[in-house]
Scaffold this active site. Structure first.
Site, PDB file in Angstrom:
ATOM      1  N   LYS A 222      -7.385  -7.274  -3.653  1.00 32.41           N
ATOM      2  CA  LYS A 222      -7.675  -6.140  -4.231  1.00 32.41           C
ATOM      3  C   LYS A 222      -7.242  -6.104  -5.582  1.00 32.41           C
ATOM      4  O   LYS A 222      -6.772  -6.959  -6.216  1.00 32.41           O
ATOM      5  CB  LYS A 222      -6.597  -5.104  -3.517  1.00 32.41           C
ATOM      6  CG  LYS A 222      -4.940  -5.159  -3.813  1.00 32.41           C
ATOM      7  CD  LYS A 222      -4.218  -4.335  -2.847  1.00 32.41           C
ATOM      8  CE  LYS A 222      -2.871  -4.556  -3.185  1.00 32.41           C
ATOM      9  NZ  LYS A 222      -1.984  -3.640  -2.176  1.00 32.41           N
ATOM     10  N   HIS A 223      -7.841  -5.058  -6.605  1.00 33.02           N
ATOM     11  CA  HIS A 223      -8.627  -4.002  -6.030  1.00 33.02           C
ATOM     12  C   HIS A 223      -9.624  -4.198  -6.590  1.00 33.02           C
ATOM     13  O   HIS A 223     -10.223  -4.308  -7.870  1.00 33.02           O
ATOM     14  CB  HIS A 223      -8.176  -2.732  -6.656  1.00 33.02           C
ATOM     15  CG  HIS A 223      -6.638  -2.391  -6.282  1.00 33.02           C
ATOM     16  ND1 HIS A 223      -5.599  -2.892  -6.747  1.00 33.02           N
ATOM     17  CD2 HIS A 223      -6.008  -1.763  -5.042  1.00 33.02           C
ATOM     18  CE1 HIS A 223      -4.371  -2.453  -6.202  1.00 33.02           C
ATOM     19  NE2 HIS A 223      -4.623  -1.762  -5.298  1.00 33.02           N
ATOM     20  N   HIS A 235      -4.344   6.852  -8.490  1.00 33.60           N
ATOM     21  CA  HIS A 235      -3.856   7.923  -7.872  1.00 33.60           C
ATOM     22  C   HIS A 235      -3.731   9.440  -8.322  1.00 33.60           C
ATOM     23  O   HIS A 235      -3.543  10.240  -7.688  1.00 33.60           O
ATOM     24  CB  HIS A 235      -2.296   7.646  -7.446  1.00 33.60           C
ATOM     25  CG  HIS A 235      -1.902   6.158  -6.898  1.00 33.60           C
ATOM     26  ND1 HIS A 235      -1.785   5.054  -7.317  1.00 33.60           N
ATOM     27  CD2 HIS A 235      -1.649   6.054  -5.467  1.00 33.60           C
ATOM     28  CE1 HIS A 235      -1.713   4.324  -6.348  1.00 33.60           C
ATOM     29  NE2 HIS A 235      -1.416   4.750  -5.338  1.00 33.60           N
ATOM     30  N   ASP A 319      -9.317   1.416  -0.853  1.00 30.42           N
ATOM     31  CA  ASP A 319      -8.232   1.802  -0.980  1.00 30.42           C
ATOM     32  C   ASP A 319      -8.069   3.544  -0.467  1.00 30.42           C
ATOM     33  O   ASP A 319      -9.014   4.004   0.216  1.00 30.42           O
ATOM     34  CB  ASP A 319      -7.915   2.052  -2.774  1.00 30.42           C
ATOM     35  CG  ASP A 319      -6.498   1.880  -3.109  1.00 30.42           C
ATOM     36  OD1 ASP A 319      -5.682   2.018  -2.180  1.00 30.42           O
ATOM     37  OD2 ASP A 319      -6.359   1.534  -4.378  1.00 30.42           O
TER      38      ASP A 319
END
Length: 644
Positions: A222-223, A235, A319
């Site tokens: 990731k990512h 986020h 995600d």
């Protein structure tokens, strides 16, 4: 009757195609291709869609509860949801894994709720600052391992995590992080990355992958295509990486390509815009503005780049779809449908489900995907390929026969011997010490050599950090007087000056996520005592005052090593790459104790910088270059630049 025959088919396939749990290895082969296809063909559309959804049950509110609480025990309500939507997996968080026996019981209950195909039970156990297991081995984290440049440390970290997850009944780790952290202002990756050099990030990440896979844990890179060169946390917002395709291929994509060639099981997407790959725009549901599609929802990224150009045919997982980069700009159902249309196989955390009352959120996502397939917006052939990948990986990693691997009591006994054991703790401390990086040691300030009765002052932002430092100092210097002071959100004042006046040695921890000092004409303005600047202002004030009083002073960078540029005048500076201290009777990371041991001469550091440290006072210049670190014994630079 169809369900009965399907489960009988699963049993037959397992008996003929999957190695017995006592004899299988991490290199267990896929069952014959027609066998998985046969299983997929026996499934209903509803069951196929369920395999592609991976919600969390982080918190749960029962009817008798006043609010949602961390889910630690399996219950019939969640079992019913798993069965109703034929879920293919769940993700666990810290709220779910509060103890070793408790976690084994929870994962066992989750698997028993899945009456047909066993679940992917996943977690983010990266090591370092992103760990979930309350009783597990935390390890020093990726950038500390990057500082050691040690392939052995990377492999061992993955293997320790793999042993502990396997013992707990967790079969997928969302790790390693292959982001190349070349943006010092990155608020979300930082020390989660191995390095700013793609070659080192790739080499260490692949070793960690192999360590996980040795224990039959599915590893996840990731990512994708890369979150390292961003200044926005996805986020909370929608980041953008502006580079052209040639640069992306050379830097961001390089570790992922290497991991694909090395056999990575899963790849997790990034909610990041890459206009050089896809500049398609959509209307944001947040404010109606045109926004570029993030990689997670882009077919050009997920199918054309990842599948066709890079040749990845493993499982692609998003995600978390509840992150604001997605949730603020795209509707819940729309985002899940877009992600699947783009080419992902598993939608992670597609809807918040914290009670039976909120089950409708998952139901709406589930129905939206069914409708998209039935109306032809998503070809059934694409769904079949995704489910085939999912089941092939479950077979490869021994998950399909999960329920036949021994009694619950045997699992608990094994987990109690494995998770957080002494051997693992010893290994993590060794790794942490090897990663500690000495950046300055003028006038042979280090190591500190306090005499009996000398006073050692510990300054750090938070209590868990001062506790970790002071407990370590007291262990190695039993005759010293140790004082602690936490300075988060405080200003430097006469009370602190008095503490310094009374001390013989001062160790100050610096915890800065993103540098924000006030610089006037190339000089850091130390007159600024704005409370919002405490993270840089306080430790600088302590440093300047202590050194003016001829006190022995050492600065310990606790998180992103870039903050060491705020302390050019310090005589002794070390970076430890981890900020978690001592809470609930245990050290949350080995980094701070390892740094203290270096400062007091009980450990010999081997670390060299895995990133460049830009100058604060001279923008555009590099203060400390990648590969720089000092030998504490003779003050000479260490020679350790590439993978060892």
């Amino acid at each position: 009757m169809k369900g009965f025959f399907r489960y009988a088919l699963i049993a037959v396939l397992l008996a003929s195609a999957v190695i017995h749990p006592d004899t299988r290895t991490a290199e267990a082969k896929h069952p014959p291709g027609h066998s998985v296809k046969q299983l997929v063909n026996s499934m209903t559309l509803e069951e196929k869609i369920g395999q592609m959804l991976m919600p969390d049950f982080r918190n749960w509110k029962k009817k008798e509860d006043s609010s949602a609480k961390g889910l630690t025990e399996m219950n019939n309500e969640i079992a019913g949801i798993i069965q109703k939507y034929h879920l293919g997996g769940v993700i666990l968080f810290a709220e779910n894994v509060t103890g070793t026996e408790q976690t084994v019981r929870l994962t066992d209950g989750l698997q028993k709720a899945s009456r047909g195909i066993p679940l992917f039970i996943t977690i983010d156990q990266e090591g370092g600052i992103v760990t979930r297991l309350e009783s597990g081995t935390n390890l020093p984290g990726n950038m500390a391992i990057g500082a050691s440049k040690s392939a052995k440390n990377a492999y061992r970290s993955g293997n320790i995590i793999g042993k502990e997850l396997a013992a707990l009944g967790i079969n997928v780790n969302f790790s390693p992080v292959l982001d190349v952290n070349n943006n010092p202002g990155n608020p979300v990756i930082g020390v989660r990355s191995y390095s700013s050099k793609p070659e080192l990030a790739a080499g260490l990440g692949i070793q960690a992958m192999k360590g996980l896979q040795k224990e039959n844990i599915a590893a996840t890179a990731k990512h994708f295509p890369g979150h390292g060169d961003t200044s926005v946390d996805s986020h909370y917002g929608l980041p953008l990486v502006p580079h052209d395709q040639e640069r992306l291929k050379r830097v961001e994509l390089y570790p992922f390509k290497q991991a694909i060639d090395a056999g990575i099981d899963m790849i997790m997407t990034a909610h990041v815009q890459f206009p050089a790959i896809d500049d398609t725009t959509y209307k944001s549901k947040k404010d109606g503005q045109d926004i570029m599609v993030p990689a997670t929802l882009s077919k050009k990224v997920m199918t054309d780049l990842l599948r066709k150009n890079l040749g990845f045919d493993g499982v692609v997982v998003t995600d978390a779809l509840n992150m604001k980069a997605i949730s603020d700009n795209f509707g819940r159902e729309e985002a899940v449908v877009m992600a699947v249309k783009a080419g992902v196989d598993i939608a992670l955390m597609p809807a918040e489900v914290t009670s039976l009352e909120t089950e409708k959120n998952l139901a709406n996502v589930y129905e939206a995907l069914l409708k998209a397939v039935r109306q032809g917006n998503i070809p059934i052939e694409q769904i079949n390929r995704s489910v085939e990948r999912i089941l092939s990986l479950k077979s490869k990693r021994g998950i399909l026969d999960d329920n036949s691997s021994g009694s619950l009591q045997k699992k608990i006994k094994h987990a109690l011997k494995t998770v957080g054991n002494h051997k693992h703790a010893k290994a993590e401390m060794k790794m942490a010490k090897e990663g500690v990086t000495v950046l300055k040691n003028d006038d042979r300030t280090l190591p500190f050599k306090p005499k009996k009765g000398d006073t050692i002052l510990i300054l750090a932002p938070y209590e868990d950090q001062t506790k970790a430092m002071s407990k370590t100092v007291r262990r190695i210097k039993k005759t010293a007087v140790v004082k602690e002071y936490q300075f988060a959100e405080k200003v430097f004042n006469q009370d602190v000056q008095k503490l310094i006046d009374e001390a013989d040695y001062i160790v100050t921890g610096s915890y800065v996520v993103k540098n924000d000092p006030v610089v006037n004409d190339g000089v850091i303005d130390d007159t600024i005592q704005d409370s919002s600047k405490w993270a840089t202002a306080f430790p600088r004030a302590a440093m300047l005052y202590a050194q003016a009083k001829q006190k022995k002073f050492a600065l310990m960078s606790l998180r992103n090593p870039y903050d060491t540029a705020n302390f050019e005048e310090a005589k002794a500076v070390i970076a430890v790459y981890g900020f978690k201290g001592y809470t609930n009777g245990r050290f949350r990371q080995p980094n701070i104790p390892a740094g203290v041991e270096v400062i007091f001469g009980k450990a010999r550091p081997k670390g060299t910088l895995p990133v460049d440290i830009p100058s604060v006072t001279k923008p555009g210049n590099t203060l400390y270059e990648y590969g720089y670190g000092l030998n504490i014994k003779n003050g000479k630079p260490l020679k350790q630049e590439g993978l060892q």
